[in-house]
Motif scaffolding. Structure first.
Motif, PDB file in Angstrom:
ATOM      1  N   CYS A  20       0.846  -1.192   0.000  1.00 30.93           N
ATOM      2  CA  CYS A  20       0.000   0.000   0.000  1.00 30.93           C
ATOM      3  C   CYS A  20       0.882   1.243   0.000  1.00 30.93           C
ATOM      4  N   LEU A  21       0.595   2.178  -0.887  1.00 27.48           N
ATOM      5  CA  LEU A  21       1.383   3.410  -0.952  1.00 27.48           C
ATOM      6  C   LEU A  21       1.122   4.323   0.237  1.00 27.48           C
ATOM      7  N   ALA A  22      -0.032   4.169   0.858  1.00 26.29           N
ATOM      8  CA  ALA A  22      -0.370   5.046   1.975  1.00 26.29           C
ATOM      9  C   ALA A  22       0.213   4.572   3.297  1.00 26.29           C
ATOM     10  N   CYS A  23       0.146   3.244   3.561  1.00 23.86           N
ATOM     11  CA  CYS A  23       0.604   2.779   4.877  1.00 23.86           C
ATOM     12  C   CYS A  23       1.642   1.662   4.809  1.00 23.86           C
ATOM     13  N   GLY A  24       1.880   1.100   3.631  1.00 25.65           N
ATOM     14  CA  GLY A  24       2.896   0.062   3.489  1.00 25.65           C
ATOM     15  C   GLY A  24       2.397  -1.349   3.723  1.00 25.65           C
ATOM     16  N   SER A  25       1.129  -1.522   4.076  1.00 23.71           N
ATOM     17  CA  SER A  25       0.597  -2.855   4.336  1.00 23.71           C
ATOM     18  C   SER A  25       0.589  -3.702   3.073  1.00 23.71           C
ATOM     19  N   ARG A  26       0.661  -5.003   3.245  1.00 22.31           N
ATOM     20  CA  ARG A  26       0.526  -5.931   2.110  1.00 22.31           C
ATOM     21  C   ARG A  26      -0.854  -6.574   2.094  1.00 22.31           C
ATOM     22  N   LEU A  27      -1.662  -6.361   3.134  1.00 28.25           N
ATOM     23  CA  LEU A  27      -2.965  -7.001   3.249  1.00 28.25           C
ATOM     24  C   LEU A  27      -4.028  -6.150   2.575  1.00 28.25           C
ATOM     25  N   GLY A  28      -4.795  -6.768   1.681  1.00 32.88           N
ATOM     26  CA  GLY A  28      -5.816  -6.026   0.962  1.00 32.88           C
ATOM     27  C   GLY A  28      -7.120  -6.792   0.879  1.00 32.88           C
ATOM     28  N   VAL A  29      -8.125  -6.114   0.337  1.00 30.82           N
ATOM     29  CA  VAL A  29      -9.414  -6.724   0.064  1.00 30.82           C
ATOM     30  C   VAL A  29      -9.681  -6.524  -1.423  1.00 30.82           C
ATOM     31  N   ARG A  30      -9.960  -7.631  -2.106  1.00 31.05           N
ATOM     32  CA  ARG A  30     -10.200  -7.595  -3.547  1.00 31.05           C
ATOM     33  C   ARG A  30     -11.701  -7.616  -3.792  1.00 31.05           C
ATOM     34  N   TRP A  38      -8.962  -3.223  -5.871  1.00 34.46           N
ATOM     35  CA  TRP A  38      -8.343  -3.539  -4.580  1.00 34.46           C
ATOM     36  C   TRP A  38      -8.443  -2.376  -3.607  1.00 34.46           C
ATOM     37  N   MET A  39      -8.502  -2.715  -2.308  1.00 33.03           N
ATOM     38  CA  MET A  39      -8.460  -1.715  -1.255  1.00 33.03           C
ATOM     39  C   MET A  39      -7.549  -2.243  -0.151  1.00 33.03           C
ATOM     40  N   CYS A  40      -6.744  -1.365   0.443  1.00 31.16           N
ATOM     41  CA  CYS A  40      -5.897  -1.767   1.559  1.00 31.16           C
ATOM     42  C   CYS A  40      -6.793  -2.144   2.740  1.00 31.16           C
ATOM     43  N   ALA A  41      -6.517  -3.293   3.354  1.00 34.74           N
ATOM     44  CA  ALA A  41      -7.329  -3.756   4.480  1.00 34.74           C
ATOM     45  C   ALA A  41      -7.026  -2.986   5.762  1.00 34.74           C
ATOM     46  N   ILE A  42      -5.899  -2.257   5.803  1.00 41.52           N
ATOM     47  CA  ILE A  42      -5.513  -1.531   7.006  1.00 41.52           C
ATOM     48  C   ILE A  42      -6.014  -0.088   6.969  1.00 41.52           C
ATOM     49  N   CYS A  43      -5.668   0.644   5.921  1.00 42.12           N
ATOM     50  CA  CYS A  43      -6.015   2.077   5.890  1.00 42.12           C
ATOM     51  C   CYS A  43      -7.106   2.421   4.875  1.00 42.12           C
ATOM     52  N   ALA A  66       2.626  -1.702   9.365  1.00 39.48           N
ATOM     53  CA  ALA A  66       1.538  -1.077   8.618  1.00 39.48           C
ATOM     54  C   ALA A  66       0.398  -0.676   9.553  1.00 39.48           C
ATOM     55  N   LEU A  67       0.104  -1.513  10.533  1.00 42.31           N
ATOM     56  CA  LEU A  67      -0.933  -1.185  11.510  1.00 42.31           C
ATOM     57  C   LEU A  67      -0.551   0.062  12.294  1.00 42.31           C
ATOM     58  N   TRP A  68       0.701   0.146  12.741  1.00 37.39           N
ATOM     59  CA  TRP A  68       1.152   1.325  13.483  1.00 37.39           C
ATOM     60  C   TRP A  68       1.054   2.580  12.629  1.00 37.39           C
ATOM     61  N   ARG A  69       1.407   2.486  11.348  1.00 41.50           N
ATOM     62  CA  ARG A  69       1.293   3.646  10.441  1.00 41.50           C
ATOM     63  C   ARG A  69      -0.170   4.041  10.264  1.00 41.50           C
ATOM     64  N   SER A  70      -1.014   3.052  10.110  1.00 41.48           N
ATOM     65  CA  SER A  70      -2.439   3.316   9.941  1.00 41.48           C
ATOM     66  C   SER A  70      -3.013   3.993  11.186  1.00 41.48           C
TER      67      SER A  70
END
Length: 187
Positions: free
Chosen positions: A52-62, A67-72, A176-180
């Motif tokens: 994710c460009l916003a928070c760096g997470s690799r977890l998403g929802v398709r 796609w959407m980042c699952a964290i932010c 990624a969670l901490w950034r979010s």
């Protein structure tokens, strides 16, 4: 009931054998149709095609629409305001393994920092700055290699790392969670 309970256009139930292990009485084809409907409505959690460009997470929802980042909840492909991304600062103490040695360091930009350090494995992150890093260096000083940030792998240090890793499959997801959380606190 012995067969699939989905009513057909004839008004009778499908009647095909219920799929093995199915939580409800549906045949394989009707379970797939239900899955596709849920996936389109609620999405499917999976790895993002890239961090994710916003928070760096690799977890998403398709979703069918993308796609959407699952964290932010950043939508993949949307423009990210770089001022917002740069302003999110999360200091971490990192633990890297290279062969039988462990490095304890700190960074506010761990992706860039770790890319510059030769290592075999990222063992863990701990939220903290240079002050915490210095405390960890003092805590494990008996096994420090010279005046470096590298330490012998020993039981006390490995136990500390195991504690940090407890419940964490991937340190990058924790980061990624901490950034979010930081983004959320800024509103």
């Amino acid at each position: 009931m012995d067969g699939c309970v989905i009513p057909l256009s004839t008004g009778l139930a499908c009647g095909e054998p219920v799929a093995s292990g199915a939580p409800i009485d549906l045949c394989h084809d009707h379970l797939l149709a239900a899955h596709d409907w849920v996936a389109g409505d609620a999405g499917v959690t999976d790895l993002l095609p890239s961090p994710c460009l916003a928070c760096g997470s690799r977890l998403g929802v398709r979703y069918p629409s993308g796609w959407m980042c699952a964290i932010c909840e950043w939508r993949v492909g949307a423009v990210v305001d770089q001022a917002d991304v740069i302003a999110v600062r999360v200091d971490v103490v990192y633990y890297l393994r290279f062969r039988d040695q462990i490095k304890i360091g700190t960074s506010a930009t761990p992706r860039h920092r770790l890319a510059a350090i030769r290592h075999d494995e990222l063992l863990a992150f701990e939220r903290g700055n240079r002050s915490l890093e210095q405390r960890r260096h003092a805590q494990f000083a008996a096994h420090r290699l010279g005046r470096s940030e590298w330490f012998e792998a020993h039981d006390e240090l490995l136990a500390h790392i195991d504690t940090l890793r407890r419940g964490v499959d991937d340190p990058w997801q924790l980061y990624a969670l901490w950034r979010s959380e930081q983004l959320a606190l800024r509103g």
